[in-house]
Scaffold this active site. Sequence first.
Site, PDB file in Angstrom:
ATOM      1  N   ASP A 128       0.855  -1.175   0.000  1.00 13.54           N
ATOM      2  CA  ASP A 128       0.000   0.000   0.000  1.00 13.54           C
ATOM      3  C   ASP A 128       0.902   1.239   0.000  1.00 13.54           C
ATOM      4  OD1 ASP A 128      -3.122   0.729   1.316  1.00 13.54           O
ATOM      5  OD2 ASP A 128      -1.566   2.249   1.180  1.00 13.54           O
ATOM      6  N   ASN A 146      -2.865  12.870  -4.106  1.00  9.35           N
ATOM      7  CA  ASN A 146      -4.051  13.279  -4.866  1.00  9.35           C
ATOM      8  C   ASN A 146      -4.532  14.664  -4.440  1.00  9.35           C
ATOM      9  OD1 ASN A 146      -4.573  11.282  -6.731  1.00  9.35           O
ATOM     10  ND2 ASN A 146      -5.648   9.980  -5.254  1.00  9.35           N
ATOM     11  N   HIS A 168      -5.603  14.381  -9.233  1.00  6.54           N
ATOM     12  CA  HIS A 168      -5.719  12.959  -9.553  1.00  6.54           C
ATOM     13  C   HIS A 168      -4.888  12.550 -10.757  1.00  6.54           C
ATOM     14  CE1 HIS A 168      -8.713  11.707  -6.614  1.00  6.54           C
ATOM     15  NE2 HIS A 168      -9.065  12.983  -6.650  1.00  6.54           N
ATOM     16  N   ASP A 179      -2.604   9.423 -10.594  1.00  6.53           N
ATOM     17  CA  ASP A 179      -2.657   8.289 -11.516  1.00  6.53           C
ATOM     18  C   ASP A 179      -1.265   7.951 -12.053  1.00  6.53           C
ATOM     19  OD1 ASP A 179      -5.316   8.096 -11.155  1.00  6.53           O
ATOM     20  OD2 ASP A 179      -5.916   8.915 -13.100  1.00  6.53           O
ATOM     21  N   ARG A 183      10.320 -11.212 -10.053  1.00 12.28           N
ATOM     22  CA  ARG A 183      10.727 -12.097 -11.133  1.00 12.28           C
ATOM     23  C   ARG A 183       9.568 -12.317 -12.094  1.00 12.28           C
ATOM     24  NH1 ARG A 183      11.734 -16.675  -7.053  1.00 12.28           N
ATOM     25  NH2 ARG A 183       9.754 -15.734  -6.544  1.00 12.28           N
ATOM     26  N   GLU A 234      -4.748   2.320  -4.006  1.00 11.96           N
ATOM     27  CA  GLU A 234      -3.288   2.297  -4.031  1.00 11.96           C
ATOM     28  C   GLU A 234      -2.750   1.000  -3.436  1.00 11.96           C
ATOM     29  OE1 GLU A 234      -5.236   4.270  -2.253  1.00 11.96           O
ATOM     30  OE2 GLU A 234      -4.322   4.907  -0.356  1.00 11.96           O
ATOM     31  N   ARG A 265      15.154   1.529  -4.322  1.00 10.36           N
ATOM     32  CA  ARG A 265      15.120   2.033  -5.693  1.00 10.36           C
ATOM     33  C   ARG A 265      14.216   3.276  -5.783  1.00 10.36           C
ATOM     34  NH1 ARG A 265      18.612   0.253  -8.972  1.00 10.36           N
ATOM     35  NH2 ARG A 265      18.179  -1.916  -9.354  1.00 10.36           N
TER      36      ARG A 265
END
Lengths: 121, 511
Positions: B259, B267, B272, B276, B291, B302, B326
């Site tokens: 989540d 938002n 929005h 998105d 993988r 979300e 990352r």
Amino acid sequence: MKTVLLIDDDEDIRFIVDTILNAAEDFTCHTASNRQEGVRLAQSLRPDLILLDVVLGTDRGEEVYQDLRSREETRPIPIVFLTGSTRPEDNDRLLRLGAAGLIAKPFQPDHLIDTLRSYLA
Amino acid sequence: MYDLKQHFLDRLGTHIDALHSAQKAFLSGSDDAVESIRRIAHSLKGSGGTYGFPSVTELAQSVEEAPAEELESALRALLDHLISLRTSSRGDKSVILIVEDSPEDQAILQAIFPESDYRVYVAGTAAEAQEILTRHSIHIILLDLILPDSDGRNLLVKFRESPQTVHTPVIILSAKDSPQTKTECFALGANEYFVKPVDAEVLATAVRAKLDQAQKIKSELRIDALTELPNRAALQEEFLRYKAQSQRHETPLSLAMLDLDHFKQVNDTYGHLIGDQVLQYFSRHLVRSLRKSDFVARWGGEEFVALLHNSTPEGGQGALEKLARRLKEKPFQSTGDAAVTIPITFSAGITEVTATKSINDAISDADELLYLGKHSGRDQILTRKSDIKERPRSILVAEDDELTADFILHRLKKSGYEITHYANGAEALKSAQSNTFDLIILDVKMPGMDGFEVLRNLRKDSRNNSVPIIMLTSMGRENDIVKGLDWGANDYMLKPFSATELLARIHRLLK
């Protein structure tokens, strides 16, 4: 972790380089599709290396190169050209500009990684 | 791991279309066409070999370098090659069931559907048809109405009652040309009705159209339009497949629920459209960090769910931790003029799917861990309740006076707090709007924006409307204290102050 910025208008090349580099442990890749976005990201991200396509739509890679060299924030960043040309005189010209190196398209994923590692070592 | 080849195959259609339209323009004598053909070829020359298709690079190069009189044939060779790559990559044949008792009609129908493109099963009776359906997955049914053991209409009713064939297209082939029979068949769920003898070309086209339509509906029903990830319905199907596989091979299977943190604020703050894009960005990175044998679906909003094949929860935790790193290194950046950078973190719970766990059990176990993570500071990936880490509390310090700043920073760091420092009010505010701090210390007088302005803006911001804030005020400016408290500060310190006192107040506010 080394940050690489790729400036290339070809969606395929952006996908390939982004995928290959992000799958490698020691690289993070950002991409830009045109000169404006490329210069903006180069200034804000200060990447460890810039991969620059020789033909960027209507812009020539060499001009973008000079643009990046003329700005204080981006001047020290090594620039490697991605080139589709196989003519030695084209490639000589690019190297004479002061580019850190050249990578010819098409390339092998491993070759890209090895070459970038050697430039960044 | 990445699959470059598959990506190239997925995009082949785009390249083929572009070349086709350039070819058309070229044949009609357009001047721009040559240039655009060479441009596309140039790009394919560079990317084809890199994707793992050196043959594409070779053919594209010959198009790029072809003299004008050879351009057309070189282009045709390249196009043919791309099209054949596409055809061979689509391995699955469509499966047809023909229910027809007359051997002559069986032969006619079979001739219409060549083995190279279709797999055809033939049933001479209703019983045979049902038997074939229990063993094979059928994409389309051609049904004769008069069968030795049953009326075709009764069989049609059975098809529509069975979950397996409820959506399978059924084409009726009948010698009867009566409106009543036709109406009845359509009412029972037939998709087409042809009167025998049927024109081969017409039937072949109708079958292809129905198959395409069914395929499209099937994939649309299972794909989330925004992220292009499989949706909840697809997950439910895949869960059973993954679980069966894990039991058969005795390999562990884990389910992760993820989540995005603070997504509502994204938002609210950016709209929005940007929200998105953040979801799309996250989806791409999530898929890439797992993988190929794993399965990722958008659960809703979300929330995302991943099935991790042959992986323990701890193994999955490693992969997701890498994703989290990352994303921290590479925050979302919107393109366009008003460029914004939004840091993305997520919370996740991972549970092992044991033999007795249903999908609902697994989801609820993962969800429980997820919410535990949410309530203990977010940005956490939990595989068991004891995973919760005591994370260092983070404090934002906005203070331009070097001496005071050094003094505060030194003492707070020594006490184990994580400190972010700005000497400029505007910069501090910007940082607070895109990061989450456990506490904020604001000097009143600062360049860029004074402490009161920062305070006022923070209290308007949904991310910061309840974060504890301490104001630093100078001696002799007691009015500032009242103003600060009025505007929502939780506490104040009069300069000069002792480090012990500051630490005590921070400690109290963070309790």
